[in-house]
Design an enzyme around this catalytic site. Structure first.
Site, mmCIF file in Angstrom:
data_model
loop_
_atom_site.group_PDB
_atom_site.id
_atom_site.type_symbol
_atom_site.label_atom_id
_atom_site.label_comp_id
_atom_site.label_asym_id
_atom_site.label_seq_id
_atom_site.Cartn_x
_atom_site.Cartn_y
_atom_site.Cartn_z
ATOM 1 N N CYS A 1 -64.459 -3.606 -23.689
ATOM 2 C CA CYS A 1 -64.028 -4.914 -24.214
ATOM 3 C C CYS A 1 -62.932 -4.731 -25.267
ATOM 4 O O CYS A 1 -63.007 -3.838 -26.114
ATOM 5 C CB CYS A 1 -65.245 -5.608 -24.827
ATOM 6 N N CYS B 1 -67.480 -16.331 -18.075
ATOM 7 C CA CYS B 1 -66.933 -15.302 -18.979
ATOM 8 C C CYS B 1 -66.290 -14.173 -18.186
ATOM 9 O O CYS B 1 -65.212 -13.687 -18.532
ATOM 10 C CB CYS B 1 -68.025 -14.777 -19.911
ATOM 11 N N CYS C 1 -50.173 -31.433 12.387
ATOM 12 C CA CYS C 1 -49.049 -31.618 11.463
ATOM 13 C C CYS C 1 -49.222 -32.929 10.709
ATOM 14 O O CYS C 1 -49.365 -33.987 11.312
ATOM 15 C CB CYS C 1 -47.724 -31.624 12.227
ATOM 16 N N CYS D 1 -60.873 -9.786 -27.143
ATOM 17 C CA CYS D 1 -59.851 -10.835 -27.119
ATOM 18 C C CYS D 1 -60.459 -12.210 -27.360
ATOM 19 O O CYS D 1 -59.738 -13.168 -27.640
ATOM 20 C CB CYS D 1 -59.101 -10.819 -25.795
HETATM 21 C C1 LIG Z 1 -42.382 -24.613 7.493
HETATM 22 C C2 LIG Z 1 -43.630 -24.721 8.301
HETATM 23 C C3 LIG Z 1 -43.584 -25.257 9.566
HETATM 24 C C4 LIG Z 1 -44.734 -25.354 10.328
HETATM 25 N N1 LIG Z 1 -44.655 -25.848 11.598
HETATM 26 C C5 LIG Z 1 -45.756 -25.910 12.375
HETATM 27 C C6 LIG Z 1 -45.686 -26.311 13.716
HETATM 28 O O1 LIG Z 1 -44.616 -26.591 14.251
HETATM 29 N N2 LIG Z 1 -46.827 -26.354 14.433
HETATM 30 C C7 LIG Z 1 -48.040 -26.026 13.903
HETATM 31 O O2 LIG Z 1 -49.057 -26.071 14.599
HETATM 32 N N3 LIG Z 1 -48.124 -25.616 12.620
HETATM 33 C C8 LIG Z 1 -47.030 -25.542 11.845
HETATM 34 N N4 LIG Z 1 -47.126 -25.068 10.562
HETATM 35 C C9 LIG Z 1 -48.458 -24.701 10.014
HETATM 36 C C10 LIG Z 1 -48.761 -23.227 10.204
HETATM 37 O O3 LIG Z 1 -48.820 -22.876 11.556
HETATM 38 C C11 LIG Z 1 -50.121 -22.854 9.555
HETATM 39 O O4 LIG Z 1 -51.124 -23.645 10.148
HETATM 40 C C12 LIG Z 1 -50.158 -23.088 8.057
HETATM 41 O O5 LIG Z 1 -48.917 -22.780 7.487
HETATM 42 C C13 LIG Z 1 -51.267 -22.276 7.374
HETATM 43 O O6 LIG Z 1 -51.034 -20.885 7.399
HETATM 44 P P1 LIG Z 1 -50.374 -20.068 6.156
HETATM 45 O O7 LIG Z 1 -51.157 -20.393 4.933
HETATM 46 O O8 LIG Z 1 -50.419 -18.636 6.579
HETATM 47 O O9 LIG Z 1 -48.972 -20.554 6.036
HETATM 48 C C14 LIG Z 1 -45.975 -24.946 9.787
HETATM 49 C C15 LIG Z 1 -46.013 -24.389 8.506
HETATM 50 C C16 LIG Z 1 -44.862 -24.259 7.770
HETATM 51 C C17 LIG Z 1 -44.917 -23.646 6.417
#
Ligand SMILES: Cc1cc2nc3c(=O)[nH]c(=O)nc-3n(C[C@H](O)[C@H](O)[C@H](O)COP(=O)(O)O)c2cc1C
Lengths: 427, 74
Positions: A343, A386, A135, A346
């Site tokens: 084509c 292209c 995170c 455009c």
């Molecule tokens: C609102 C939100 C909260 C999240 N909270 C966590 C969390 O608590 N722990 C975690 O490991 N990842 C958390 N993630 C990350 C997701 O688990 C994931 O790694 C990330 O969203 C990529 O996947 P996606 O593109 O399908 O969303 C969170 C993502 C979002 C959008």
């Protein structure tokens, strides 16, 4: 019919589609509904010391009117006491013994803290752990999440501490906010991880409001960086999965892939690049749990068409095709060919080529006075631009031109080097 | 000059030397492109040298293919 059952590092599930640790896996109510909808597993919303969240947490980015191209959040981990989560995990696992329930964990980088949480959570019968070293906001300011996930020694140590207490498989979830993800993946392997997962969210600021000059989102006029995910991050995440899958030092460690997966075909691409299971957050938040039905059907149909029986027939099959630039064939040649029947004149290809590429698409006029576009193939470098900007399917084909034996940059440099050694020998 | 014409011009200079029995002796590359030394032994068993300054990327691929083939057939 293809068998989608999964055994990921010892964690069994009816299919490889798992909900990622995030709001969709916040409670037992949600996870149980997700299992009913067809999800094979769920990584519970990260457990740790209960946090406090701010209001106004998410922002979507749109592109040309398409909503949620990307998704930004400043939400932290679970804000509910551990015991409440554990009770619901216990009930969920009891009701759905064949589904994978994985607990995501985050505590401060101290051995006793890891031992304590692993033991407490293990007692309710989870199938595995996912250590959240990813995170990027909030928790990172407190030395956890991405802050510890960016330091290989801390990844290794914390993995080791979790493994000391864990009796079920430990997955290490890596942060993408690092230059070379294989460095932290290796640290996880050295710490004894049973599997790795990626990616967590990418540092981001979704935007700035041009009227108020506030950040998007803002909390009472102030903003802080968040984490980006959703379809926009897929190419970044897919590369990270592929780089880990092809790294011999990582010893084929199982990888759970995520980042922008919205359809069965996204999932199949991740699997081909080495993901043994896939996780989804944004697409479920955008469209609801029922999207898993299309994912399951789509993957099953694809595998049936390709005559693939189990996931082992697909996982990692594209990894040997992913290489270093220096091993690519410099003699391989494609050129653009415009199909004038399709084509629509455009001119987008002409403008793109004339302004920003190699000036090899001519606008010509036929004898009957009609305009048409033609590629001077000898000047075409095969950049694909292209065909990328062309709005009509099938109007531009990139066609392979036979061009002799393969020669890579590495072959070439070795040959040139040999000329200087033979010259020295002669002298 | 269009890139393809430049390639054809540089290629023909290389082909001419190869036809006359020259082989690539040494290649030096720097910011200005590739300096390719061609060599052939004369009747007095001395080495005659000619240098081409190659600018075009396709010609730089072309002489590299020749060099690899030359080293293979040694
Ligand atoms: C609102 C939100 C909260 C999240 N909270 C966590 C969390 O608590 N722990 C975690 O490991 N990842 C958390 N993630 C990350 C997701 O688990 C994931 O790694 C990330 O969203 C990529 O996947 P996606 O593109 O399908 O969303 C969170 C993502 C979002 C959008």
């Amino acid at each position: 019919m293809a068998d989608l059952r999964t055994n990921f590092a010892g964690i069994k599930a009816p299919n490889p589609f798992w909900l990622a640790s995030a709001p969709p896996t916040n409670t037992g109510y949600q996870v149980q509904r997700a299992f009913e909808a067809g999800w094979g597993g769920a990584v519970w919303k990260t457990l740790g010391d209960p946090i406090l969240n701010v209001s106004s947490r998410f922002a979507g980015t749109s592109y040309n009117g398409k909503q949620v191209m990307g998704f930004n959040n400043i939400e932290l981990i679970s804000d509910r006491p551990l015991e409440v989560n554990l009770q619901e995990i216990y009930e969920t696992k009891k009701k759905y013994p064949d589904h994978a329930v994985i607990a995501s964990l985050m505590v401060e980088p101290q051995q006793e803290k890891w031992h304590e949480i692993v033991k407490k959570v293990q007692d309710v019968g989870v199938d595995g752990f996912e250590l959240n070293f990813g995170c990027p906001h909030g928790m990172a300011e407190r030395g956890m999440g991405a802050a510890s996930g960016q330091v290989p020694e801390l990844v290794e140590k914390q993995t080791m501490w979790a493994k000391e207490a864990a009796e079920v498989p430990v997955i290490v979830k890596l942060t993408p906010n690092i230059t070379d993800i294989t460095a932290t993946a290796l640290a996880a392997v050295q710490g004894g991880a049973d599997a790795i997962s990626m990616i967590n969210t990418i540092n981001s600021l979704a935007g700035v409001d041009l009227d108020s000059w506030n950040t998007i989102p803002h909390v009472a006029g102030k903003g802080a960086h968040g984490g980006y995910c959703g379809p926009a991050v897929k190419p970044i995440a897919l590369n990270m999965v592929a780089e880990c899958a092809r790294d011999p030092e990582l010893n084929n460690i199982p990888i759970s892939g995520m980042g922008g997966i919205s359809t069965w075909s996204d999932a199949a691409e991740y699997m081909l690049m080495g993901a043994g299971s896939v996780q989804v957050c944004t697409a479920a938040m955008h469209h609801g749990f029922s999207i898993v039905e299309d994912m399951i059907d789509g993957l099953q149909n694809y595998m049936d068409e390709k005559k693939l029986e189990t996931l082992d027939d697909i996982v990692g099959k594209s990894v040997p095709k992913y290489s270093d630039w220096g091993d690519l064939d410099l003699n391989y040649k494609v050129v653009a060919r415009i199909n004038n029947d399709v084509c629509i004149n455009c001119n987008k290809c002409h403008i793109a080529c004339e302004d920003t590429s190699h000036q090899c698409i001519d606008m010509l006029t036929a004898e009957d006075g009609t305009d048409y576009l033609e590629v001077r193939e000898e000047d075409c470098v095969g950049c694909n631009l292209c065909s990328i900007v062309c709005p009509v399917d099938g109007a531009i084909d990139m066609v392979e031109i036979p061009n002799g034996e393969p020669m890579t940059w590495n072959d070439r440099q070795a040959a040139i080097k040999q000329t200087s050694t033979s010259a020295t020998e002669l002298a | 000059m269009a890139s393809y014409e430049e390639f054809l011009e540089e290629k023909s200079k290389i082909d001419e030397l190869v036809e006359k029995g020259y082989r690539i002796g040494k290649v030096e590359e720097n910011l200005s492109g590739a300096f390719v030394d061609f060599e052939r032994p004369n009747e007095k068993k001395q080495s005659e040298k000619k240098q081409l300054h190659i600018l075009n990327p396709d010609t730089r691929k072309y002489f590299s293919n020749l060099l690899i083939a030359q080293q293979k057939n040694k």
